[in-house]
Design a protein around this motif. Structure first.
Motif, PDB file in Angstrom:
ATOM      1  N   PRO A  72      88.118  43.649  25.708  1.00 51.28           N
ATOM      2  CA  PRO A  72      87.584  44.296  26.919  1.00 51.28           C
ATOM      3  C   PRO A  72      86.426  45.267  26.673  1.00 51.28           C
ATOM      4  O   PRO A  72      85.918  45.842  27.639  1.00 51.28           O
ATOM      5  CB  PRO A  72      88.791  45.062  27.478  1.00 51.28           C
ATOM      6  CG  PRO A  72      89.971  44.619  26.680  1.00 51.28           C
ATOM      7  CD  PRO A  72      89.467  44.129  25.367  1.00 51.28           C
ATOM      8  N   GLY A  73      86.001  45.502  25.440  1.00 51.84           N
ATOM      9  CA  GLY A  73      84.866  46.407  25.200  1.00 51.84           C
ATOM     10  C   GLY A  73      85.165  47.806  25.704  1.00 51.84           C
ATOM     11  O   GLY A  73      86.134  48.442  25.308  1.00 51.84           O
ATOM     12  N   ARG A  74      84.347  48.288  26.635  1.00 57.91           N
ATOM     13  CA  ARG A  74      84.587  49.620  27.219  1.00 57.91           C
ATOM     14  C   ARG A  74      85.629  49.594  28.330  1.00 57.91           C
ATOM     15  O   ARG A  74      85.945  50.629  28.892  1.00 57.91           O
ATOM     16  CB  ARG A  74      83.292  50.143  27.823  1.00 57.91           C
ATOM     17  CG  ARG A  74      82.316  50.677  26.835  1.00 57.91           C
ATOM     18  CD  ARG A  74      81.097  51.134  27.600  1.00 57.91           C
ATOM     19  NE  ARG A  74      80.191  51.887  26.764  1.00 57.91           N
ATOM     20  CZ  ARG A  74      78.950  52.209  27.141  1.00 57.91           C
ATOM     21  NH1 ARG A  74      78.513  51.828  28.327  1.00 57.91           N
ATOM     22  NH2 ARG A  74      78.183  52.897  26.353  1.00 57.91           N
TER      23      ARG A  74
ATOM     24  N   ASP B 142      82.315  34.648  21.059  1.00 59.83           N
ATOM     25  CA  ASP B 142      81.130  34.696  20.191  1.00 59.83           C
ATOM     26  C   ASP B 142      81.327  35.621  18.994  1.00 59.83           C
ATOM     27  O   ASP B 142      80.548  35.598  18.048  1.00 59.83           O
ATOM     28  CB  ASP B 142      79.890  35.119  20.998  1.00 59.83           C
ATOM     29  CG  ASP B 142      80.023  36.510  21.554  1.00 59.83           C
ATOM     30  OD1 ASP B 142      80.091  37.467  20.782  1.00 59.83           O
ATOM     31  OD2 ASP B 142      80.079  36.655  22.802  1.00 59.83           O
ATOM     32  N   ALA B 143      82.378  36.462  19.059  1.00 60.89           N
ATOM     33  CA  ALA B 143      82.647  37.382  17.949  1.00 60.89           C
ATOM     34  C   ALA B 143      83.635  36.778  16.952  1.00 60.89           C
ATOM     35  O   ALA B 143      83.972  37.414  15.955  1.00 60.89           O
ATOM     36  CB  ALA B 143      83.190  38.692  18.499  1.00 60.89           C
ATOM     37  N   LEU B 144      84.129  35.580  17.213  1.00 64.55           N
ATOM     38  CA  LEU B 144      85.109  34.979  16.300  1.00 64.55           C
ATOM     39  C   LEU B 144      84.377  34.354  15.108  1.00 64.55           C
ATOM     40  O   LEU B 144      83.318  33.738  15.270  1.00 64.55           O
ATOM     41  CB  LEU B 144      85.949  33.930  17.040  1.00 64.55           C
ATOM     42  CG  LEU B 144      86.750  34.482  18.233  1.00 64.55           C
ATOM     43  CD1 LEU B 144      87.484  33.357  18.953  1.00 64.55           C
ATOM     44  CD2 LEU B 144      87.740  35.565  17.786  1.00 64.55           C
ATOM     45  N   PRO B 145      84.947  34.512  13.901  1.00 65.47           N
ATOM     46  CA  PRO B 145      84.232  34.098  12.680  1.00 65.47           C
ATOM     47  C   PRO B 145      83.934  32.595  12.615  1.00 65.47           C
ATOM     48  O   PRO B 145      84.800  31.772  12.925  1.00 65.47           O
ATOM     49  CB  PRO B 145      85.207  34.486  11.557  1.00 65.47           C
ATOM     50  CG  PRO B 145      86.112  35.501  12.161  1.00 65.47           C
ATOM     51  CD  PRO B 145      86.222  35.176  13.614  1.00 65.47           C
TER      52      PRO B 145
ATOM     53  N   SER C  49      77.164  41.872  30.336  1.00 69.35           N
ATOM     54  CA  SER C  49      77.058  41.779  31.805  1.00 69.35           C
ATOM     55  C   SER C  49      77.842  42.860  32.563  1.00 69.35           C
ATOM     56  O   SER C  49      77.318  43.419  33.526  1.00 69.35           O
ATOM     57  CB  SER C  49      77.501  40.391  32.274  1.00 69.35           C
ATOM     58  OG  SER C  49      76.603  39.437  31.809  1.00 69.35           O
ATOM     59  N   PRO C  50      79.102  43.170  32.165  1.00 69.09           N
ATOM     60  CA  PRO C  50      79.800  44.210  32.932  1.00 69.09           C
ATOM     61  C   PRO C  50      79.077  45.546  32.869  1.00 69.09           C
ATOM     62  O   PRO C  50      79.182  46.355  33.791  1.00 69.09           O
ATOM     63  CB  PRO C  50      81.173  44.325  32.237  1.00 69.09           C
ATOM     64  CG  PRO C  50      81.316  43.102  31.408  1.00 69.09           C
ATOM     65  CD  PRO C  50      79.939  42.609  31.093  1.00 69.09           C
ATOM     66  N   GLU C  51      78.327  45.786  31.770  1.00 64.97           N
ATOM     67  CA  GLU C  51      77.599  47.047  31.636  1.00 64.97           C
ATOM     68  C   GLU C  51      76.295  47.016  32.426  1.00 64.97           C
ATOM     69  O   GLU C  51      75.686  48.047  32.674  1.00 64.97           O
ATOM     70  CB  GLU C  51      77.291  47.347  30.161  1.00 64.97           C
ATOM     71  CG  GLU C  51      78.515  47.377  29.244  1.00 64.97           C
ATOM     72  CD  GLU C  51      79.527  48.438  29.645  1.00 64.97           C
ATOM     73  OE1 GLU C  51      79.123  49.463  30.204  1.00 64.97           O
ATOM     74  OE2 GLU C  51      80.738  48.217  29.419  1.00 64.97           O
TER      75      GLU C  51
HETATM   76  N1  SAH Z   1      84.132  41.850  26.943  1.00 66.71           N
HETATM   77  C1  SAH Z   1      83.397  43.053  26.662  1.00 66.71           C
HETATM   78  C2  SAH Z   1      83.140  43.292  25.161  1.00 66.71           C
HETATM   79  C3  SAH Z   1      82.605  42.148  24.349  1.00 66.71           C
HETATM   80  S1  SAH Z   1      82.367  42.568  22.646  1.00 66.71           S
HETATM   81  C4  SAH Z   1      82.123  43.103  27.463  1.00 66.71           C
HETATM   82  O1  SAH Z   1      81.732  42.072  27.978  1.00 66.71           O
HETATM   83  O2  SAH Z   1      81.521  44.163  27.578  1.00 66.71           O
HETATM   84  C5  SAH Z   1      83.823  41.929  21.866  1.00 66.71           C
HETATM   85  C6  SAH Z   1      85.110  42.688  22.139  1.00 66.71           C
HETATM   86  O3  SAH Z   1      86.169  41.986  21.479  1.00 66.71           O
HETATM   87  C7  SAH Z   1      85.179  44.108  21.598  1.00 66.71           C
HETATM   88  O4  SAH Z   1      85.985  44.859  22.474  1.00 66.71           O
HETATM   89  C8  SAH Z   1      85.858  43.933  20.239  1.00 66.71           C
HETATM   90  O5  SAH Z   1      86.430  45.091  19.740  1.00 66.71           O
HETATM   91  C9  SAH Z   1      86.863  42.845  20.559  1.00 66.71           C
HETATM   92  N2  SAH Z   1      87.230  41.996  19.428  1.00 66.71           N
HETATM   93  C10 SAH Z   1      86.385  41.327  18.616  1.00 66.71           C
HETATM   94  N3  SAH Z   1      87.068  40.583  17.726  1.00 66.71           N
HETATM   95  C11 SAH Z   1      88.382  40.765  17.996  1.00 66.71           C
HETATM   96  C12 SAH Z   1      89.592  40.255  17.435  1.00 66.71           C
HETATM   97  N4  SAH Z   1      89.569  39.415  16.423  1.00 66.71           N
HETATM   98  N5  SAH Z   1      90.763  40.652  17.963  1.00 66.71           N
HETATM   99  C13 SAH Z   1      90.799  41.510  19.024  1.00 66.71           C
HETATM  100  N6  SAH Z   1      89.686  42.038  19.587  1.00 66.71           N
HETATM  101  C14 SAH Z   1      88.488  41.669  19.091  1.00 66.71           C
END
Ligand code: SAH
Length: 482
Positions: free
Chosen positions: A167-169, A258-261, A132-134
């Motif tokens: 924070p992504g970018r 959503d990126a957490l295992p 969304s921020p992009e």
């Molecule tokens: N919030 C951003 C990016 C989402 S993608 C946006 O909306 O555009 C997920 C982000 O979390 C990426 O910056 C990635 O490098 C970071 N990330 C993922 N797993 C992480 C972890 N375990 N510890 C720290 N940062 C993590």
């Protein structure tokens, strides 16, 4: 009564403030065909060196990660093993058996040498997916309005930690800071903490926030990093535990959970078995089921099922559990209960137990989860019900609100006022870009107004993304969760 009048004052403030958010933003739209266009496919350096220009593409419609469908299952044979594939195979070999999906996902995304996020920019039209921020500056600006309201509810403290997870970018934070820079007391109060495991993305965030390093000792050995967007100090931490305590804290987590295992469990005729990953005889990865209960099934699955509706559990064949999300929420709730403040979590997911949502995306296309690990993003739906349980379990001093839809969140925070204000002062192309961005953020389904090609039709994220707030009870009900 007090709460009611406070929320009236705050919503009145939103109406007053939103049209007047700082408008350097006017210069930060992206226009694919104007002379000051940034090619969305230029290198990191090229993009971030441009003044205030924005690489958000307007003509390329890219896929978000909220899971339009899951790919068909298939076996994948690898051609040449990458560093990460070799690493995964050696873990399986030395372990003498399969690894959990959570371990696989952790390695694939954040292995410090070759994880998906570690060495490159994965966002936007030239990356793998769009967030969304992009899509539009209005997203970060609206999150900024939420942050300012929380700061008001905290009693306008002189110092506050503003923390962003993943924070992504750095786009969300940059839009938040630019948009709020006219509110001087708020801007001055901020100590910014970015939780980011990727050194490449940390550098990109440094550039997006237009940071500078200032000497703070006479011999120049000690430096302090500040963002020139509003003068606030910025610190990076590889994980959330690194963020210092002791100040009221406002936390933003957008598409981080959503990126957490996650672990996956499958119902079998005997019991629940954990889905694991092994190497088959032809050297490709494959899924297998654990023959006995695993530690994860005893610890995490059991706990998640205790929180769930028994009838629902009886009906589903698979369950996903994210222990790291539970643990992180626990830490957030504890921190907020002691230091004061609130957290805003925005992600795609459901307010119930998740069955089977793990997905892989490479270059805007869904691919198989085991296909060339490290070259595709892995993500799973966020279980907002588990977040609520975990926060409420951590402290009696906090309250959890939501989830509400992204559309409700942004609508109540004033995105309509903002888009109107921006539309008053822009070219035809800018207006087109604003309308498309607005639709993608708050709309639902395929855009009805779209005149471009079928495959580029924007899909609204308004109802698929949800927002939840965790706040210290002393702060009252956060805007707009009344
Ligand atoms: N919030 C951003 C990016 C989402 S993608 C946006 O909306 O555009 C997920 C982000 O979390 C990426 O910056 C990635 O490098 C970071 N990330 C993922 N797993 C992480 C972890 N375990 N510890 C720290 N940062 C993590």
């Amino acid at each position: 009564m007090l709460r009611k009048s406070l929320s009236f004052v705050l919503s009145h403030r939103i109406r007053q403030a939103v049209p007047f958010l700082s408008s350097h933003a006017g210069a930060s739209f992206s226009f694919s065909s104007s002379s000051n266009t940034l090619n969305p496919c230029t290198s990191l350096e090229d993009q971030t060196n441009e003044n205030n220009q924005d690489s958000r593409p307007t003509e390329t419609i890219s896929i978000d990660r909220s899971g339009l469908y899951n790919p068909q299952d298939h076996f994948h044979k690898l051609s040449a093993d990458s560093k990460l594939v070799n690493h995964l195979k050696s873990i399986i070999k030395f372990r003498g058996g399969p690894i959990s999906i959570a371990e696989y996902m952790g390695e694939v995304l954040t292995n410090p040498n070759c994880g998906f996020y570690i060495n490159r920019d994965v966002f936007g039209a030239c990356g793998d997916f769009v967030t969304s921020p992009e899509v539009s500056q209005m997203f970060g600006e609206m999150v900024g309005v939420w942050t300012m309201c929380m700061w008001e509810q905290l009693g306008r403290p002189a110092k506050v930690n503003l923390v962003e997870f993943g924070p992504g970018r750095g786009t969300l934070m940059a839009d938040l800071l630019r948009g709020s820079s006219k509110f001087v007391d708020f801007s001055k109060s901020l100590d910014i903490h970015l939780v980011e495991c990727s050194p490449t993305l940390q550098k990109l965030q440094y550039n997006t926030l237009k940071c500078i390093d200032e000497a703070i000792s006479e011999d120049n050995t000690a430096t302090r990093t500040t963002t020139t967007l509003n003068g606030a100090s910025v610190l990076w931490h590889a994980d959330p535990e690194g963020v210092p305590s002791g100040l009221p804290t406002i936390i933003i987590a957008h598409e981080f959970y959503d990126a957490l295992p996650i672990h996956q469990f499958q119902k079998t005729f005997r019991a629940w078995s954990e889905k694991m990953i092994d190497v088959s005889e032809d050297s490709s990865f494959r899924f297998v089921l654990s023959p006995q209960p695993t530690p994860a099934s005893l610890l995490y699955l059991r706990k998640r099922c205790e929180w769930a509706d028994k009838e629902k559990i009886a009906k589903i064949e698979q369950i996903e559990v994210c222990p790291r999300a539970v643990e992180l929420t626990h830490q957030i709730a504890k921190r907020i209960s002691i230091d004061g403040g609130g957290a805003l979590i925005i992600d795609y997911g459901k307010n119930e137990i998740i069955s089977d949502s793990l997905q892989a995306i490479r270059k805007h296309k869904f691919v198989h989860i085991l296909d060339d690990p490290g070259s595709a993003d892995l993500s799973a739906y966020v279980d907002f019900a588990a977040i609520r349980h975990s926060a409420e379990e951590a402290s009696e001093n906090i309250s959890v609100y939501g989830p509400i839809t992204q559309s409700q969140l942004l609508g109540s925070l004033g995105i309509n006022f903002r888009v109107e204000a921006l539309l008053k002062n822009c070219t035809k192309e800018q207006a087109e870009s604003l309308r498309t961005g607005y639709w993608r953020l708050v709309g639902d389904g395929e855009a009805p107004f779209w005149e471009g090609t079928e495959e580029q039709k924007p899909i609204g994220m308004g109802n698929r993304y949800l927002a939840m707030a965790i706040v210290n009870k002393n702060q009252g009900i956060p805007i707009p969760f009344e």
